[in-house]
Write a protein that holds these residues in place. Structure first.
Motif, short mmCIF file in Angstrom:
data_model
loop_
_atom_site.label_atom_id
_atom_site.label_comp_id
_atom_site.label_asym_id
_atom_site.label_seq_id
_atom_site.Cartn_x
_atom_site.Cartn_y
_atom_site.Cartn_z
N LEU A 241 -9.77 -0.59 -12.25
CA LEU A 241 -8.61 0.08 -12.83
C LEU A 241 -9.03 1.24 -13.73
O LEU A 241 -8.44 2.32 -13.69
N LEU A 242 -10.06 1.03 -14.54
CA LEU A 242 -10.52 2.12 -15.41
C LEU A 242 -11.04 3.29 -14.58
O LEU A 242 -10.81 4.46 -14.94
N ALA A 277 -8.20 -1.69 -22.88
CA ALA A 277 -9.18 -0.77 -22.30
C ALA A 277 -8.50 0.44 -21.68
O ALA A 277 -8.98 1.58 -21.81
N VAL A 278 -7.36 0.23 -21.01
CA VAL A 278 -6.62 1.34 -20.42
C VAL A 278 -6.13 2.30 -21.51
O VAL A 278 -6.22 3.53 -21.37
N ARG A 279 -5.64 1.74 -22.61
CA ARG A 279 -5.14 2.60 -23.70
C ARG A 279 -6.25 3.42 -24.34
O ARG A 279 -6.02 4.53 -24.82
N LEU A 280 -7.48 2.89 -24.34
CA LEU A 280 -8.60 3.65 -24.89
C LEU A 280 -8.87 4.93 -24.09
O LEU A 280 -9.45 5.88 -24.61
N GLY A 282 -6.44 6.72 -23.00
CA GLY A 282 -5.30 7.59 -23.26
C GLY A 282 -4.09 7.33 -22.38
O GLY A 282 -3.17 8.16 -22.33
N SER A 283 -4.05 6.20 -21.67
CA SER A 283 -2.93 5.88 -20.79
C SER A 283 -2.12 4.73 -21.37
O SER A 283 -2.67 3.84 -22.02
N ALA A 284 -0.82 4.76 -21.10
CA ALA A 284 0.03 3.63 -21.48
C ALA A 284 -0.17 2.51 -20.48
O ALA A 284 -0.50 2.75 -19.32
N CYS A 285 0.02 1.26 -20.91
CA CYS A 285 -0.11 0.12 -20.02
C CYS A 285 1.01 -0.85 -20.32
O CYS A 285 1.17 -1.30 -21.47
N VAL A 286 1.83 -1.16 -19.31
CA VAL A 286 2.94 -2.09 -19.49
C VAL A 286 2.78 -3.26 -18.53
O VAL A 286 2.12 -3.16 -17.50
N LEU A 287 3.38 -4.38 -18.89
CA LEU A 287 3.29 -5.61 -18.11
C LEU A 287 4.68 -5.92 -17.54
O LEU A 287 5.67 -5.94 -18.28
N ALA A 288 4.76 -6.14 -16.23
CA ALA A 288 6.03 -6.46 -15.58
C ALA A 288 5.94 -7.85 -14.97
O ALA A 288 4.87 -8.31 -14.58
N GLY A 289 7.10 -8.52 -14.87
CA GLY A 289 7.14 -9.84 -14.26
C GLY A 289 7.19 -10.97 -15.27
O GLY A 289 7.01 -12.13 -14.91
N ILE A 290 7.44 -10.67 -16.54
CA ILE A 290 7.55 -11.70 -17.59
C ILE A 290 9.01 -12.12 -17.69
O ILE A 290 9.86 -11.38 -18.17
N GLY A 291 9.35 -13.32 -17.22
CA GLY A 291 10.70 -13.85 -17.29
C GLY A 291 10.93 -14.64 -18.57
O GLY A 291 10.00 -14.89 -19.35
N PRO A 292 12.17 -15.08 -18.79
CA PRO A 292 12.51 -15.80 -20.04
C PRO A 292 11.70 -17.08 -20.23
O PRO A 292 11.24 -17.37 -21.33
N GLU A 293 11.51 -17.86 -19.13
CA GLU A 293 10.79 -19.12 -19.28
C GLU A 293 9.34 -18.89 -19.69
O GLU A 293 8.80 -19.58 -20.56
N VAL A 294 8.71 -17.90 -19.05
CA VAL A 294 7.32 -17.58 -19.40
C VAL A 294 7.24 -17.08 -20.83
O VAL A 294 6.34 -17.46 -21.60
#
Length: 328
Positions: A241-242, A277-280, A282-294
């Motif tokens: 990814l880096l 590591a991604v933010r270092l 200079g890029s934003a990093c978001v997490l998708a797929g987090i539901g209420p139960e998790v």
């Protein structure tokens, strides 16, 4: 004059909204295709999913893959049963595509390769997009068709070109899994050490292929993660990814964990490490797929989220990132 200026402003805002919606829909289509590529299955099943998902994403009426391992081409996957039994020979248009460049053909009746097909085929296929597909050692051609002439344009070519690396990666992973299964079946007592070494090499190759990375839009990367996450796989993900962030100068990365078997505190800790590591870079990093139960379970365990942004669905994350792009 003020009324005219107001009308121009309203028209400009409407165009901007339409452009933002088109960008979002295209990015969502690419992300959905990528998720289809990563579903588990045999090589043949993966190939069929790639053809179907790519055709749908490009708005094609049908798609097929022609294998040119021998002198003549044979169809090895197709979304249209009527095209499955067609026979093909190489010509100038196919050679250009097999050389490495997707090519949009506006009028199939003018191409030597298509002129050999029966009238019943040409009646349903007015234009096509031909693209090279790395499907193992064979030289394969991905063909998308549409009844209208001149349907495919530069936008379609760009879209398919962006999907091809992920498709090749998914096919390589499926083939490695099949070879691993065959190696296990063929293992004998006197060859067990040799076979175990082979299996370990194949496992390493599969780990490297298990997390595809796709640029769903200019400088926006999407990473769907399926199965489970451990330290070793996290290290492979971070390394690849880096490198992708640096190569594309990505401004944002979406890690989609919808396909994870489970989300535990230690898994989230690994993703937070990747995000940092991604933010270092200079890029934003978001997490998708987090539901209420998790979310409730992780909150109960006292996981420190840090400053990472989370979204319940991949579409929500893409919509937010593309909207932010439009405001810049």
């Amino acid at each position: 004059m003020e009324d005219e200026a107001a009308r121009e402003t309203i028209a400009e805002l409407q165009r901007a909204r339409e452009e933002e919606r088109a960008l979002r829909l295209e990015a969502e289509g690419l992300a959905e295709a990528l998720l289809r590529f990563t579903e588990p299955g045999t090589f043949a099943e993966t190939l069929a999913r790639i053809v179907e998902a790519t055709a749908r994403t490009a708005g094609a009426a049908a798609g097929l893959v022609i294998d040119f391992e021998g002198a003549d081409g044979r169809v090895v996957a197709s979304t249209d049963p009527r095209l499955s039994s067609t026979a093909w020979r190489r010509g100038p248009a196919f050679d250009r595509a097999l050389a490495g460049r997707p090519v949009a053909s506006f009028d199939l009746a003018q191409l030597a390769e298509w002129q050999r097909q029966p009238a019943s085929v040409l009646e349903r296929c007015g234009s096509a997009l031909h693209a090279p597909l790395q499907a193992g050692p064979a030289r394969a051609l991905l063909v998308l068709t549409h009844p209208a002439r001149a349907y495919f344009d530069g936008r379609h070519v760009s879209l398919v070109r962006r999907l091809l690396p992920a498709a090749a990666q998914a096919l390589a992973r499926a083939r490695a899994e099949e070879e691993l299964a065959r190696a296990r079946e063929l293992a004998h007592e006197r060859e067990i050490q040799e076979k175990l070494t082979l299996i370990e090499h194949q496992r390493a190759a599969m780990r490297a292929l298990s997390v595809p990375i796709l640029e769903v839009w200019s400088r926006i990367l999407c990473v769907p993660v399926i199965g489970s996450m451990d330290e070793e796989r996290c290290g492979h993900l971070m390394e690849r990814l880096l490198a992708a962030v640096n190569a594309t100068r990505a401004r944002a990365v979406v890690i989609d964990v919808t396909g994870l078997d489970r989300m535990e505190a230690n898994a989230l800790t690994l993703f937070l490490r990747v995000a940092a590591a991604v933010r270092l870079l200079g890029s934003a990093c978001v997490l998708a797929g987090i539901g209420p139960e998790v979310a409730r379970e992780l909150a109960r365990e006292g996981v420190a989220w840090g400053d990472i942004t989370t979204h319940r669905r991949l579409h929500d994350a893409l919509r937010t990132l593309l909207s932010a792009r439009g405001r810049r």
